[in-house]
Motif scaffolding. Structure first.
Motif, PDB file in Angstrom:
ATOM      1  N   TYR A 290      24.309   9.414  -7.667  1.00  0.00           N
ATOM      2  CA  TYR A 290      25.723   9.148  -7.905  1.00  0.00           C
ATOM      3  C   TYR A 290      26.589  10.281  -7.369  1.00  0.00           C
ATOM      4  O   TYR A 290      27.615  10.046  -6.730  1.00  0.00           O
ATOM      5  CB  TYR A 290      25.962   8.947  -9.407  1.00  0.00           C
ATOM      6  N   VAL A 291      26.161  11.527  -7.583  1.00  0.00           N
ATOM      7  CA  VAL A 291      26.928  12.681  -7.092  1.00  0.00           C
ATOM      8  C   VAL A 291      26.953  12.676  -5.567  1.00  0.00           C
ATOM      9  O   VAL A 291      27.993  12.945  -4.957  1.00  0.00           O
ATOM     10  CB  VAL A 291      26.334  13.998  -7.654  1.00  0.00           C
ATOM     11  N   ARG A 292      25.813  12.352  -4.936  1.00  0.00           N
ATOM     12  CA  ARG A 292      25.797  12.285  -3.463  1.00  0.00           C
ATOM     13  C   ARG A 292      26.787  11.230  -2.964  1.00  0.00           C
ATOM     14  O   ARG A 292      27.499  11.443  -1.985  1.00  0.00           O
ATOM     15  CB  ARG A 292      24.383  11.973  -2.954  1.00  0.00           C
ATOM     16  N   LYS A 293      26.834  10.101  -3.678  1.00  0.00           N
ATOM     17  CA  LYS A 293      27.778   9.043  -3.310  1.00  0.00           C
ATOM     18  C   LYS A 293      29.211   9.541  -3.467  1.00  0.00           C
ATOM     19  O   LYS A 293      30.065   9.284  -2.614  1.00  0.00           O
ATOM     20  CB  LYS A 293      27.531   7.819  -4.185  1.00  0.00           C
ATOM     21  N   LEU A 294      29.480  10.257  -4.553  1.00  0.00           N
ATOM     22  CA  LEU A 294      30.820  10.805  -4.769  1.00  0.00           C
ATOM     23  C   LEU A 294      31.204  11.785  -3.671  1.00  0.00           C
ATOM     24  O   LEU A 294      32.336  11.774  -3.179  1.00  0.00           O
ATOM     25  CB  LEU A 294      30.898  11.491  -6.137  1.00  0.00           C
TER      26      LEU A 294
ATOM     27  N   SER B 137      32.522  14.857 -10.372  1.00  0.00           N
ATOM     28  CA  SER B 137      31.399  15.634  -9.834  1.00  0.00           C
ATOM     29  C   SER B 137      31.078  16.818 -10.737  1.00  0.00           C
ATOM     30  O   SER B 137      29.906  17.110 -10.991  1.00  0.00           O
ATOM     31  CB  SER B 137      31.714  16.145  -8.425  1.00  0.00           C
ATOM     32  N   SER B 138      32.101  17.475 -11.225  1.00  0.00           N
ATOM     33  CA  SER B 138      31.886  18.613 -12.131  1.00  0.00           C
ATOM     34  C   SER B 138      31.203  18.155 -13.416  1.00  0.00           C
ATOM     35  O   SER B 138      30.276  18.812 -13.902  1.00  0.00           O
ATOM     36  CB  SER B 138      33.220  19.281 -12.473  1.00  0.00           C
ATOM     37  N   LYS B 139      31.666  17.033 -13.958  1.00  0.00           N
ATOM     38  CA  LYS B 139      31.049  16.513 -15.178  1.00  0.00           C
ATOM     39  C   LYS B 139      29.595  16.136 -14.932  1.00  0.00           C
ATOM     40  O   LYS B 139      28.728  16.414 -15.756  1.00  0.00           O
ATOM     41  CB  LYS B 139      31.824  15.300 -15.696  1.00  0.00           C
ATOM     42  N   ARG B 140      29.341  15.497 -13.808  1.00  0.00           N
ATOM     43  CA  ARG B 140      27.965  15.082 -13.481  1.00  0.00           C
ATOM     44  C   ARG B 140      27.073  16.313 -13.305  1.00  0.00           C
ATOM     45  O   ARG B 140      25.924  16.312 -13.726  1.00  0.00           O
ATOM     46  CB  ARG B 140      27.920  14.220 -12.210  1.00  0.00           C
ATOM     47  N   LEU B 141      27.624  17.352 -12.693  1.00  0.00           N
ATOM     48  CA  LEU B 141      26.849  18.579 -12.510  1.00  0.00           C
ATOM     49  C   LEU B 141      26.517  19.197 -13.861  1.00  0.00           C
ATOM     50  O   LEU B 141      25.390  19.666 -14.079  1.00  0.00           O
ATOM     51  CB  LEU B 141      27.634  19.575 -11.643  1.00  0.00           C
ATOM     52  N   GLU B 142      27.470  19.169 -14.778  1.00  0.00           N
ATOM     53  CA  GLU B 142      27.205  19.668 -16.133  1.00  0.00           C
ATOM     54  C   GLU B 142      26.109  18.842 -16.803  1.00  0.00           C
ATOM     55  O   GLU B 142      25.219  19.389 -17.456  1.00  0.00           O
ATOM     56  CB  GLU B 142      28.478  19.631 -16.974  1.00  0.00           C
TER      57      GLU B 142
END
Length: 154
Positions: free
Chosen positions: A47-51, A107-112
């Motif tokens: 999902y992050v890669r897609k973002l 992206s920041s939330k997903r990284l967290e």
């Protein structure tokens, strides 16, 4: 009829066996949670890669919009069209900036979340190591009990 010592040994053996069964169940549950966490991490990474890809496309579109805006502002013969296009492009730019800001926040939330999942994964691995050590200890105790049992039977 079994002696009190034998009954005590049998009781201890049954307790150890129950404990061993519980540990195997716990280990299976932890491995299942670990697999689930790994799947979630992979899903979130995808999902992050897609973002990130969408964010790059948005930046590219923003650059294109800026170039078109400059061309329209320099064209005197199409001043009215340039003004209207400028307004339209400005609105698109604002929407794209909002999208970029939203994507950055997501992206920041997903990284967290990924970091939290990694911490949970490390904790699960630590628990797995502890369980393995406890299992080895129980195995050793079981061997010792078997030796005592063999000696007693002799």
């Amino acid at each position: 009829m079994a002696t009190p010592e034998q009954l005590k040994e049998l009781k201890e053996y049954a307790e150890m066996k129950e404990s061993w069964t519980q540990m195997k169940k716990s280990k299976a549950q932890q491995e299942k949670r670990l697999a689930t966490a790994n799947e979630e991490i992979e899903s979130k990474e995808k999902y992050v890669r897609k973002l990130v890809k969408n964010e790059k496309e948005a930046v590219g579109k923003l650059k294109e919009a800026t170039k078109r805006l400059e061309i329209l502002e320099n064209a005197e013969s199409k001043a009215n069209e340039a003004i209207e296009a400028h307004r339209t492009l400005l609105e698109e730019t604002k929407l794209q900036k909002t999208n970029v800001d939203n994507l950055t926040e997501i992206s920041s939330k997903r990284l967290e979340e990924i970091n939290e999942s990694k911490k949970l994964n490390e904790e699960l691995n630590s628990n797995k190591i502890k369980l393995k050590e406890e299992i080895e200890q129980i195995k050793q105790e079981n061997l010792n009990l078997m030796k005592v049992k063999d000696e007693y039977q002799k």
